[in-house]
Design an enzyme around this catalytic site. Structure first.
Site, PDB file in Angstrom:
ATOM      1  N   GLN A   1      55.016  16.611  55.994  1.00  0.00           N
ATOM      2  CA  GLN A   1      54.140  16.181  55.460  1.00  0.00           C
ATOM      3  C   GLN A   1      53.700  14.909  56.024  1.00  0.00           C
ATOM      4  OE1 GLN A   1      52.900  17.500  52.482  1.00  0.00           O
ATOM      5  NE2 GLN A   1      51.473  15.865  52.276  1.00  0.00           N
TER       6      GLN A   1
ATOM      7  N   LYS B   1      53.986  21.707  46.081  1.00  0.00           N
ATOM      8  CA  LYS B   1      54.542  22.987  47.191  1.00  0.00           C
ATOM      9  C   LYS B   1      55.717  23.612  46.703  1.00  0.00           C
ATOM     10  CE  LYS B   1      51.708  20.594  50.878  1.00  0.00           C
ATOM     11  NZ  LYS B   1      51.678  19.655  51.942  1.00  0.00           N
TER      12      LYS B   1
ATOM     13  N   ASP C   1      51.058  24.923  58.722  1.00  0.00           N
ATOM     14  CA  ASP C   1      50.036  23.660  58.628  1.00  0.00           C
ATOM     15  C   ASP C   1      48.817  23.890  59.979  1.00  0.00           C
ATOM     16  OD1 ASP C   1      49.886  22.011  56.595  1.00  0.00           O
ATOM     17  OD2 ASP C   1      51.448  20.615  57.429  1.00  0.00           O
TER      18      ASP C   1
END
Ligand code: GUN
Length: 299
Positions: A98, A54, A121
């Site tokens: 994450q 990322k 997200d």
């Protein structure tokens, strides 16, 4: 006739090019780039690989990125405080934690601390709720990528039968909602579905996201279906130690029956990070009052 292979690497490249152009336009207009903060707690090897990909992708596209690598022993308060600081940081438009988190941390509370305006997200309950009722919201990246791939086949989604196998919050449920928003008739299946092959055989669009290596063989596929395989299952290693990956679909059988199919690797996988870049760009546009939404309407 064998199915056309949907090239996720090529489509992801298109998305990245589109975002790179917007990053440049944004920087010119505002004097600073879009920014993404990624928080990782612990040292799960797969998560580390995802986070560094990322970061690298941000660098390639000109997006400012910050990584917060915290030890596995990090306390809930410290993690929450880090997120709050990022919520208030003007240079940061997207905040991502994450997953999975170490067991002692409360994932629900962590995700709910992220400002929904920065929730690239799409895991915050406010994002999920807004998305389900059709309001502007961030949507998880893998489902957004899947929609791009389906669009790329040229198949009209409206009125089609779509079957999603898997009901996770990250893939199954949101992709079902995106298909519904595009006027498909959607069925969500799972481990307790009766006659799974029969239900799957009704699908014009079949999305497999169950994490079971090659479970969906040719008997699950309707002739002419678009088959999207989200599975990434490691089934061994080569002599050189490289991972051998297969999807949830038995590719060699399915490709003889489907009209279009995603390979594993090289199908859905490359789309996820590309769509994260897309959503980060959307977050930055929204922060300066310029529309843009994380849903698939622009794809
Ligand atoms: N872990 C596995 N997939 C994802 C994802 O899409 N986002 C985050 N934050 N964690 C993940």
């Amino acid at each position: 006739m064998a199915a056309s292979i949907i090239d996720g690497r090529a489509v992801a490249k298109e998305v990245r090019a589109e975002v790179a152009g917007e990053v440049e336009a944004f920087r010119k207009a505002h004097g600073y780039p879009p920014g993404l903060a990624v928080i990782i707690a612990g040292d799960d090897p797969a998560s580390r690989v995802y986070v560094s990909s990322k970061k690298k992708m941000c660098e390639n596209l000109g997006i400012h990125s910050e990584e917060y690598a915290m030890p596995a022993s990090t306390g809930q308060e410290e993690l929450i405080a880090t997120i709050r600081n990022l919520n208030n940081d003007k240079r940061i438009h997207g905040v991502l934690v994450q997953l999975p988190l170490p067991n002692h941390l409360d994932e629900g509370e962590v995700l709910e601390t992220i400002d929904p305006r920065k929730d690239v997200d799409g895991f915050h309950p406010v994002s999920v709720g807004n998305f389900v009722v059709g309001k502007e919201a961030f949507v998880p990246c893998t489902p957004l990528g899947i929609m791009r791939l389906i669009k790329k086949t040229g198949m009209e989604i409206k009125g089609k039968r779509a079957v999603v196998v898997g009901r996770s919050n990250i893939v199954g449920k949101p992709v079902a909602m995106l298909l519904l928003a595009q006027h498909a008739t959607v069925t969500i299946c799972h481990s307790r579905t009766v006659d799974l092959p029969g239900v799957c055989r009704e699908a014009d669009i079949l999305v497999a996201a169950i994490g079971r290596p090659e479970m969906l063989d040719g008997s699950y596929i309707k002739p002419g279906a678009v088959v999207i395989d989200v599975g990434v299952n490691e089934v061994g290693r080569t002599e050189e130690g490289k991972r051998i990956l297969v999807g949830d679909v038995k590719f060699d059988e399915a490709k003889e029956i489907a009209s279009h199919i995603t390979p594993v690797p090289g199908g859905v996988g490359p789309m996820t990070i590309a769509m994260l870049m897309r959503s980060t760009m959307d977050a930055a546009w929204r922060a300066v009052g310029k529309g843009g939404c994380g849903c698939s309407c622009k794809s």
